[in-house]
Scaffold this motif. Structure first.
Motif, mmCIF file in Angstrom:
data_model
loop_
_atom_site.group_PDB
_atom_site.id
_atom_site.type_symbol
_atom_site.label_atom_id
_atom_site.label_comp_id
_atom_site.label_asym_id
_atom_site.label_seq_id
_atom_site.Cartn_x
_atom_site.Cartn_y
_atom_site.Cartn_z
ATOM 1 N N CYS A 79 15.384 88.716 31.379
ATOM 2 C CA CYS A 79 15.629 88.496 32.803
ATOM 3 C C CYS A 79 14.409 88.915 33.626
ATOM 4 O O CYS A 79 13.951 88.186 34.500
ATOM 5 N N LEU A 80 13.854 90.100 33.314
ATOM 6 C CA LEU A 80 12.701 90.593 34.065
ATOM 7 C C LEU A 80 11.480 89.721 33.805
ATOM 8 O O LEU A 80 10.669 89.475 34.700
ATOM 9 N N SER A 81 11.354 89.241 32.591
ATOM 10 C CA SER A 81 10.259 88.351 32.242
ATOM 11 C C SER A 81 10.354 87.043 33.039
ATOM 12 O O SER A 81 9.348 86.506 33.505
ATOM 13 N N ARG A 82 11.570 86.546 33.217
ATOM 14 C CA ARG A 82 11.781 85.314 33.987
ATOM 15 C C ARG A 82 11.423 85.492 35.462
ATOM 16 O O ARG A 82 10.886 84.593 36.103
ATOM 17 N N GLY A 83 11.706 86.692 35.996
ATOM 18 C CA GLY A 83 11.342 86.969 37.396
ATOM 19 C C GLY A 83 9.851 86.777 37.633
ATOM 20 O O GLY A 83 9.435 86.251 38.667
ATOM 21 N N ILE A 84 9.046 87.199 36.635
ATOM 22 C CA ILE A 84 7.589 87.073 36.761
ATOM 23 C C ILE A 84 7.165 85.623 36.509
ATOM 24 O O ILE A 84 6.303 85.082 37.195
ATOM 25 N N GLY A 85 7.800 84.982 35.504
ATOM 26 C CA GLY A 85 7.394 83.634 35.094
ATOM 27 C C GLY A 85 7.902 82.534 36.005
ATOM 28 O O GLY A 85 7.283 81.475 36.109
ATOM 29 N N GLU A 86 9.037 82.780 36.645
ATOM 30 C CA GLU A 86 9.617 81.752 37.516
ATOM 31 C C GLU A 86 9.947 82.348 38.887
ATOM 32 O O GLU A 86 11.112 82.438 39.287
ATOM 33 N N PRO A 87 8.894 82.777 39.596
ATOM 34 C CA PRO A 87 9.143 83.379 40.923
ATOM 35 C C PRO A 87 9.738 82.363 41.894
ATOM 36 O O PRO A 87 9.472 81.169 41.783
ATOM 37 N N VAL A 88 10.567 82.854 42.806
ATOM 38 C CA VAL A 88 11.189 81.991 43.834
ATOM 39 C C VAL A 88 10.672 82.445 45.196
ATOM 40 O O VAL A 88 10.957 83.565 45.625
ATOM 41 N N PRO A 89 9.880 81.592 45.884
ATOM 42 C CA PRO A 89 9.308 82.014 47.174
ATOM 43 C C PRO A 89 10.382 82.388 48.185
ATOM 44 O O PRO A 89 11.457 81.786 48.206
ATOM 45 N N TRP A 90 10.075 83.370 49.025
ATOM 46 C CA TRP A 90 11.023 83.820 50.056
ATOM 47 C C TRP A 90 11.015 82.841 51.221
ATOM 48 O O TRP A 90 10.133 82.006 51.331
ATOM 49 N N LYS A 91 12.028 82.965 52.079
ATOM 50 C CA LYS A 91 12.020 82.153 53.300
ATOM 51 C C LYS A 91 12.177 83.050 54.515
ATOM 52 O O LYS A 91 12.853 84.081 54.465
#
Ligand code: MN
Length: 420
Positions: A79-91
């Motif tokens: 899960c933590l690895s995915r946070g780095i690999g697939e970041p979701v830009p803020w709005k």
């Protein structure tokens, strides 16, 4: 899950205690929190002289962190690895709960916020749970990092920066003769806390930590404008302290009891001067008790995600990684590996050192060893290691500046152990 949602869930599960008796924020609060370390989260409702409660421990166990992120403990590294690999830009949004109350300087930080004085030999209270937001003047990307801040009276704090992103931003502004605007965010959920924590990992300055948090949350963070600085902060924060890092100003700071369990680093540090503060209605002050379970988890878990991502890219047989609490949540990594080649363990060791500067000891074991169980790891060390060919020493390397055994030049010797 926001911090407020998390508190509600913990309370229903009987995993949170409320302390209604009055406590002194000078030593007593920390002493009680230390007694409860590893147990439930705690809210001190009646802190002497304070206008708000103090909360600790919402991320105090691995199980709780996993629940807060909506995954099973075994899925955390992934899960933590995915946070780095697939970041979701803020709005950006125009308003949010943190903008409910706004105060401009002058004020006494110490009078507005119940910052605990944790340990006896610390010269003053330290803000330990503040997520420091700044903007890279070249790219415009926001950066978030944890930096300890010593209260100095009035609107002034000492600010300790390692030679990493915030320091790079400060140096770029200094070269232009400008102060660095910062916003110190207090009271956040697990995703934002973990995203801001992997100091010393090879995450580039251009990767916005709030986008990593979005990747962990699985949806974009909502961000609002600050009041006295040109920065954005999470709309659902409890408190935001705004101000500037003064260019070229250094003052005595420390010592502070650090993640190593010893008092660290009393030397001149940079200086923060507050210009304003924003907070929710009925805010909570979120504290991190140094060298307690929550602190070590917040340090170690992001590293597990980073290692899982970067070492696995090089050595696909990597199953899982563990940053041990005994290694202060930073120094010791245990990797579980199915070797496809006899050299894989050594390559995994090199990959781990390449991914995270602060890691000092890497132990690689076969998949039959439970890496979360120190007894099994010791068994692998005892029965599968020949000292002359399975141990690599890398002297003269850069480690963490708070490592108590670094030499006078700040160097350490890294140790890799192939216990497969
Ligand atoms: Mn960064």
């Amino acid at each position: 899950m926001s911090l407020r949602d998390c508190i509600e869930r913990l309370e229903k599960a009987g995993d949170l205690v409320r302390i209604r008796r009055e406590v002194d924020r000078r030593f007593e609060l920390a002493a009680v929190a230390k007694k409860l370390d590893g147990g439930p989260a705690v809210i001190f409702e009646n802190v002497r002289g304070a206008s708000m409660p103090v909360i600790l421990g919402t991320d105090g166990t691995k199980e709780r962190v996993a629940q807060n992120l909506g995954v099973k403990p075994a899925q955390l590294s992934d899960c933590l690895s995915r946070g780095i690999g697939e970041p979701v830009p803020w709005k950006k949004v125009t308003d949010g709960p943190v903008r409910a109350r706004r105060v401009q300087a002058p004020f006494e930080i110490d009078a507005l916020l119940p910052v605990p004085h944790h340990y006896e030999k610390e010269p003053a209270p330290f803000i330990t749970g503040g997520i420091v937001v700044a903007r890279d003047p070249d790219s415009g990307v926001l950066n978030a990092s944890y930096n300890r801040m010593q209260l100095k009276g009035g609107t002034r704090c000492g600010m300790y920066m390692l030679l990493r992103h915030l320091h790079q931003i400060y140096e770029k502004n200094l070269a232009r003769g400008r102060p660095t605007e910062v916003a110190v965010v207090l009271g956040m959920d697990t995703a934002v806390r973990l995203a801001a924590a992997p100091g010393g990992a090879n995450i580039p300055l251009e990767l916005d930590e709030f986008a990593i948090a979005g990747g962990l949350r699985g949806r974009p963070l909502e961000m609002v404008n600050c009041e006295t600085v040109d920065l954005l902060v999470p709309a659902d924060a409890e408190i935001v302290l705004e101000g500037r890092l003064l260019p070229g100003v250094m003052e005595d700071e420390g010592p502070m009891a650090e993640f190593t369990g010893v008092y660290g680093n009393d030397a001149p540090k940079h200086v923060f001067e507050a210009s304003g503060i924003m907070m929710r209605e009925s805010p909570l002050y979120q504290d991190v008790l140094p060298f307690a379970a929550e602190h070590l988890l917040m340090l170690g878990l992001p590293y597990e995600g980073v290692l899982y991502r970067y070492v696995r890219a090089m050595v696909p047989g990597l199953h899982d990684v563990h940053i041990t609490p005994g290694g202060c949540g930073k120094f010791v990594a245990v990797l579980s590996l199915t070797k496809r080649d006899d050299g894989d363990a050594k390559n995994a060791i090199l990959g781990a050192f390449g991914a995270i500067r602060d890691i000092k000891i890497v132990i690689v074991v076969d998949p039959d060893i439970d890496i979360g169980n120190p007894r099994e790891v010791e068994f692998a060390l005892a029965t599968r290691v020949q000292g002359d060919r399975d141990i690599i020493l890398i002297p003269g390397a850069k480690g963490n500046d708070l490592d108590p055994i670094r030499d006078v030049y700040g160097y350490i010797t890294k140790i890799g152990i192939d216990a497969t």
